[in-house]
Design a protein around this motif. Structure first.
Motif, PDB file in Angstrom:
ATOM      1  N   VAL A 276       0.699  -1.001   0.097  1.00 33.20           N
ATOM      2  CA  VAL A 276       0.013  -0.004   0.007  1.00 33.20           C
ATOM      3  C   VAL A 276       0.819   1.451  -0.047  1.00 33.20           C
ATOM      4  CG1 VAL A 276      -1.812   1.492   1.235  1.00 33.20           C
ATOM      5  CG2 VAL A 276      -1.833  -1.057   1.114  1.00 33.20           C
ATOM      6  N   LEU A 277       1.995   1.501   1.028  1.00 30.01           N
ATOM      7  CA  LEU A 277       2.656   2.508   1.154  1.00 30.01           C
ATOM      8  C   LEU A 277       4.041   2.330   0.153  1.00 30.01           C
ATOM      9  CD1 LEU A 277       2.772   5.102   2.695  1.00 30.01           C
ATOM     10  CD2 LEU A 277       4.132   3.985   4.273  1.00 30.01           C
ATOM     11  N   ASN A 278       4.145   1.322  -0.291  1.00 27.31           N
ATOM     12  CA  ASN A 278       5.398   1.180  -1.149  1.00 27.31           C
ATOM     13  C   ASN A 278       6.656   1.560  -0.228  1.00 27.31           C
ATOM     14  OD1 ASN A 278       6.846   0.187  -3.630  1.00 27.31           O
ATOM     15  ND2 ASN A 278       6.724   2.440  -4.495  1.00 27.31           N
ATOM     16  N   PHE A 279       6.938   1.059   0.858  1.00 22.55           N
ATOM     17  CA  PHE A 279       7.820   1.524   1.787  1.00 22.55           C
ATOM     18  C   PHE A 279       8.570   0.049   2.084  1.00 22.55           C
ATOM     19  CE2 PHE A 279      10.088   2.608   5.467  1.00 22.55           C
ATOM     20  CZ  PHE A 279      10.288   3.824   5.470  1.00 22.55           C
ATOM     21  N   PRO A 280       9.758   0.167   1.871  1.00 24.23           N
ATOM     22  CA  PRO A 280      10.569  -1.213   2.494  1.00 24.23           C
ATOM     23  C   PRO A 280      10.751  -1.137   3.841  1.00 24.23           C
ATOM     24  CG  PRO A 280      12.142   0.537   1.268  1.00 24.23           C
ATOM     25  CD  PRO A 280      10.753   1.015   0.979  1.00 24.23           C
ATOM     26  N   ASP A 281      10.056  -1.529   4.692  1.00 22.35           N
ATOM     27  CA  ASP A 281      10.316  -1.250   6.113  1.00 22.35           C
ATOM     28  C   ASP A 281      11.017  -2.613   7.006  1.00 22.35           C
ATOM     29  OD1 ASP A 281      10.106  -0.501   8.666  1.00 22.35           O
ATOM     30  OD2 ASP A 281       7.952  -1.176   9.058  1.00 22.35           O
ATOM     31  N   LEU A 282      12.128  -2.391   7.177  1.00 20.54           N
ATOM     32  CA  LEU A 282      12.710  -3.574   7.835  1.00 20.54           C
ATOM     33  C   LEU A 282      12.372  -3.405   9.344  1.00 20.54           C
ATOM     34  CD1 LEU A 282      16.004  -3.892   5.691  1.00 20.54           C
ATOM     35  CD2 LEU A 282      13.732  -4.987   5.557  1.00 20.54           C
ATOM     36  N   THR A 283      11.649  -2.740   9.993  1.00 17.92           N
ATOM     37  CA  THR A 283      11.533  -2.866  11.330  1.00 17.92           C
ATOM     38  C   THR A 283      10.799  -3.761  11.943  1.00 17.92           C
ATOM     39  OG1 THR A 283      10.992  -0.192  11.131  1.00 17.92           O
ATOM     40  CG2 THR A 283      10.577  -1.003  13.145  1.00 17.92           C
TER      41      THR A 283
ATOM     42  N   ILE B  91      -3.565   7.585   2.018  1.00 18.36           N
ATOM     43  CA  ILE B  91      -2.435   6.595   2.194  1.00 18.36           C
ATOM     44  C   ILE B  91      -2.153   5.911   0.835  1.00 18.36           C
ATOM     45  CG2 ILE B  91      -1.441   4.567   3.445  1.00 18.36           C
ATOM     46  CD1 ILE B  91      -2.790   5.486   6.084  1.00 18.36           C
ATOM     47  N   GLN B  92      -3.014   5.442   0.205  1.00 13.66           N
ATOM     48  CA  GLN B  92      -2.872   4.602  -0.872  1.00 13.66           C
ATOM     49  C   GLN B  92      -2.143   5.483  -2.021  1.00 13.66           C
ATOM     50  OE1 GLN B  92      -5.906   1.722  -2.282  1.00 13.66           O
ATOM     51  NE2 GLN B  92      -7.354   2.709  -0.526  1.00 13.66           N
ATOM     52  N   ALA B  93      -2.727   6.780  -2.193  1.00 14.23           N
ATOM     53  CA  ALA B  93      -2.347   8.072  -2.959  1.00 14.23           C
ATOM     54  C   ALA B  93      -0.503   8.127  -2.745  1.00 14.23           C
ATOM     55  CB  ALA B  93      -3.010   9.250  -3.026  1.00 14.23           C
ATOM     56  N   THR B  94      -0.427   8.144  -1.377  1.00 11.80           N
ATOM     57  CA  THR B  94       1.124   8.326  -1.055  1.00 11.80           C
ATOM     58  C   THR B  94       1.754   7.238  -1.823  1.00 11.80           C
ATOM     59  OG1 THR B  94       0.173   9.625   0.984  1.00 11.80           O
ATOM     60  CG2 THR B  94       2.705   8.818   0.893  1.00 11.80           C
TER      61      THR B  94
ATOM     62  N   LYS C   9       3.553  10.180  -4.514  1.00 13.66           N
ATOM     63  CA  LYS C   9       3.812  10.987  -3.416  1.00 13.66           C
ATOM     64  C   LYS C   9       3.763  12.403  -3.879  1.00 13.66           C
ATOM     65  CE  LYS C   9       6.254   9.743  -0.006  1.00 13.66           C
ATOM     66  NZ  LYS C   9       7.585   9.271   0.773  1.00 13.66           N
ATOM     67  N   GLU C  10       4.319  12.700  -4.851  1.00 10.91           N
ATOM     68  CA  GLU C  10       4.353  14.092  -5.481  1.00 10.91           C
ATOM     69  C   GLU C  10       3.148  14.648  -5.574  1.00 10.91           C
ATOM     70  OE1 GLU C  10       6.502  11.689  -6.275  1.00 10.91           O
ATOM     71  OE2 GLU C  10       8.429  12.433  -5.203  1.00 10.91           O
ATOM     72  N   MET C  11       2.491  13.955  -6.567  1.00 12.02           N
ATOM     73  CA  MET C  11       1.009  14.221  -7.024  1.00 12.02           C
ATOM     74  C   MET C  11       0.052  14.624  -5.603  1.00 12.02           C
ATOM     75  SD  MET C  11      -2.352  12.994  -7.408  1.00 12.02           S
ATOM     76  CE  MET C  11      -2.439  11.372  -7.330  1.00 12.02           C
ATOM     77  N   ILE C  12       0.045  13.594  -4.957  1.00 14.16           N
ATOM     78  CA  ILE C  12      -0.976  13.828  -3.642  1.00 14.16           C
ATOM     79  C   ILE C  12      -0.532  14.855  -2.754  1.00 14.16           C
ATOM     80  CG2 ILE C  12       0.110  12.061  -2.141  1.00 14.16           C
ATOM     81  CD1 ILE C  12      -3.612  12.896  -2.820  1.00 14.16           C
TER      82      ILE C  12
ATOM     83  N   SER D 215       0.893  17.668  -3.839  1.00  8.59           N
ATOM     84  CA  SER D 215       0.257  18.808  -4.467  1.00  8.59           C
ATOM     85  C   SER D 215      -1.051  19.292  -4.487  1.00  8.59           C
ATOM     86  CB  SER D 215       0.651  18.744  -6.004  1.00  8.59           C
ATOM     87  OG  SER D 215      -0.051  17.847  -6.643  1.00  8.59           O
ATOM     88  N   LEU D 216      -1.822  18.253  -3.914  1.00 12.17           N
ATOM     89  CA  LEU D 216      -3.103  18.324  -3.479  1.00 12.17           C
ATOM     90  C   LEU D 216      -3.525  18.983  -2.192  1.00 12.17           C
ATOM     91  CD1 LEU D 216      -4.716  15.543  -5.508  1.00 12.17           C
ATOM     92  CD2 LEU D 216      -4.426  17.712  -6.372  1.00 12.17           C
ATOM     93  N   GLY D 217      -2.303  18.831  -1.270  1.00 12.75           N
ATOM     94  CA  GLY D 217      -2.508  19.417   0.029  1.00 12.75           C
ATOM     95  C   GLY D 217      -2.453  18.096   1.005  1.00 12.75           C
ATOM     96  N   VAL D 218      -2.040  17.111   0.582  1.00  9.44           N
ATOM     97  CA  VAL D 218      -2.204  15.993   1.686  1.00  9.44           C
ATOM     98  C   VAL D 218      -0.668  15.995   2.397  1.00  9.44           C
ATOM     99  CG1 VAL D 218      -2.171  13.491   1.951  1.00  9.44           C
ATOM    100  CG2 VAL D 218      -3.906  14.691   0.486  1.00  9.44           C
ATOM    101  N   ASN D 219      -0.635  15.914   3.639  1.00 16.03           N
ATOM    102  CA  ASN D 219       0.635  15.715   4.277  1.00 16.03           C
ATOM    103  C   ASN D 219       1.200  14.314   4.151  1.00 16.03           C
ATOM    104  OD1 ASN D 219       2.672  15.585   6.287  1.00 16.03           O
ATOM    105  ND2 ASN D 219       1.602  17.117   7.267  1.00 16.03           N
ATOM    106  N   THR D 220       2.125  14.039   3.342  1.00 11.43           N
ATOM    107  CA  THR D 220       2.386  12.916   3.225  1.00 11.43           C
ATOM    108  C   THR D 220       3.177  12.303   4.103  1.00 11.43           C
ATOM    109  OG1 THR D 220       4.429  13.680   1.860  1.00 11.43           O
ATOM    110  CG2 THR D 220       2.385  12.948   0.661  1.00 11.43           C
ATOM    111  N   ASP D 221       4.081  13.110   5.014  1.00 12.28           N
ATOM    112  CA  ASP D 221       4.773  12.615   6.141  1.00 12.28           C
ATOM    113  C   ASP D 221       3.994  12.141   7.140  1.00 12.28           C
ATOM    114  OD1 ASP D 221       6.950  13.832   4.739  1.00 12.28           O
ATOM    115  OD2 ASP D 221       7.252  15.492   6.081  1.00 12.28           O
ATOM    116  N   ASN D 222       2.870  12.813   7.518  1.00 11.93           N
ATOM    117  CA  ASN D 222       1.961  12.026   8.412  1.00 11.93           C
ATOM    118  C   ASN D 222       1.361  10.886   8.095  1.00 11.93           C
ATOM    119  OD1 ASN D 222       2.462  14.310  10.061  1.00 11.93           O
ATOM    120  ND2 ASN D 222       0.416  15.446   9.495  1.00 11.93           N
ATOM    121  N   SER D 223       1.221  10.854   6.583  1.00 11.27           N
ATOM    122  CA  SER D 223       0.243   9.751   6.197  1.00 11.27           C
ATOM    123  C   SER D 223       1.410   8.331   6.326  1.00 11.27           C
ATOM    124  CB  SER D 223       0.072   9.645   4.736  1.00 11.27           C
ATOM    125  OG  SER D 223      -0.901  10.854   4.596  1.00 11.27           O
TER     126      SER D 223
END
Length: 327
Positions: A24-31, A156-159, A163-166, A168-176
């Protein structure tokens, strides 16, 4: 067999957490390798201290949320690469987990756990325990499905998609990003707490290589069920965990050395990644197409009926271009 099914359903919580970050987030999380042990260590320590096992499990979820949030902070606010941020948190959690447990292994054989009622009534390793764990896993799955359809879930899905597109629409991608990482590791810590109580001990090394197990579950499930919509993707992650445990169980029954389990897991991931590319699964009328592909329509005046898989695999715009040529 019953034990493999029970473990598969328990590890389904971890698979759903890995699905949130990697798919969903497309993030390689090794935590994951660290937060899994954190969940088991927190639950075991509190249970030994006399805390109710259900409250101890909730505390384990909270510890996982914090671990994931720290990874998110390192990545978003610290500007550290996502892969490295997860590794740093995972390494730091090793020492923290030792501090929580006080030693490398905590036995729970004489303590009450969430599985004690089932064990005392001789219901473990039966269809009753499997039905209860299946209901629990489905509740988690439907909770994720619902969450991802909310405004926050769509953000979150859009992030994860762009990430750049969402942004630009005002979504705080850091919080997502931080929220998703926290939720993911909360699920993983929940799994660690349940596994520790199920097997009767918490060990400092219980999370080593777990990210590979999570990836194997997600990839195996989506290789069969597909992942073009949330419902099928989360179902694939959940059932992939069960498939993985069954494959490991059958491999051990066939005489495979336990020392080869990590190699077996790696081979499963490789096979699951390569089969769709080889086109093998496309020839099988499996669940991949149900709910994922639109029914192929036949133009007026045409008697030829095309295979739905052929229509779905046609690149976007190719059909329109061919129609324009005919006109």
């Amino acid at each position: 067999m019953f034990g493999a099914l029970e473990l598969g359903l328990i590890y389904g919580a971890m698979a759903l957490g890995v699905y949130l970050t990697f798919k969903v987030l497309n993030f390689p999380d090794l935590t994951v390798d660290g937060s899994f042990t954190t969940g088991g260590a927190t639950a075991a320590s509190l249970i030994i201290a006399g805390v109710n096992p259900f409250l101890a499990t909730l505390a384990a979820i909270g510890a996982g949320l914090i671990a994931g949030y720290i990874t998110g902070l390192l990545h978003t606010k610290g500007g550290i690469d996502g892969l490295l941020a997860g590794i740093l948190t995972m390494i730091g959690l090793w020492s923290i987990n030792l501090r929580i447990m006080g030693k490398a292994n905590l036995p729970l054989l004489r303590e009450d756990t969430v599985f004690t009622p089932l064990r005392e009534n001789m219901l473990l390793d039966t269809w009753v325990s499997i039905a209860i764990l299946l209901a629990f896993a489905l509740i988690l799955k439907f909770a994720i499905d619902w969450f991802l359809t909310t405004d926050l879930g769509l953000a979150i899905q859009a992030t994860g998609n762009n990430k750049e597109m969402i942004r630009s629409l005002g979504v705080n991608t850091d919080n997502s990003t931080m929220l998703t990482l926290a939720l993911s590791n909360g699920f993983v810590a929940l799994c660690g707490a349940l596994v520790a109580q199920y097997q009767g001990f918490s060990d400092i090394s219980m999370g080593i290589g777990l990210i590979l197990v999570g990836l194997a579950s997600v990839i195996l499930g989506q290789a069969v069920f597909g992942g073009r919509n949330i419902v099928m993707a989360s179902l694939g992650a959940l059932l992939g965990s069960v498939f993985y445990r069954l494959i490991i169980f059958l491999a051990l029954r066939a005489g495979l050395d336990t020392n080869d389990m990590k190699l077996t897991t790696a081979l499963l991931v490789v096979i699951a990644l390569l089969l769709p590319r080889w086109g093998f699964l496309k020839r099988i009328p499996s669940l991949r197409g149900r709910g994922n592909r639109a029914t192929a329509s036949v133009p007026a005046g045409t008697t030829e009926m095309k295979d739905p898989g052929e229509v779905a695999d046609t690149p976007a715009g190719a059909t329109g271009a061919r129609a324009g040529k005919e006109i």
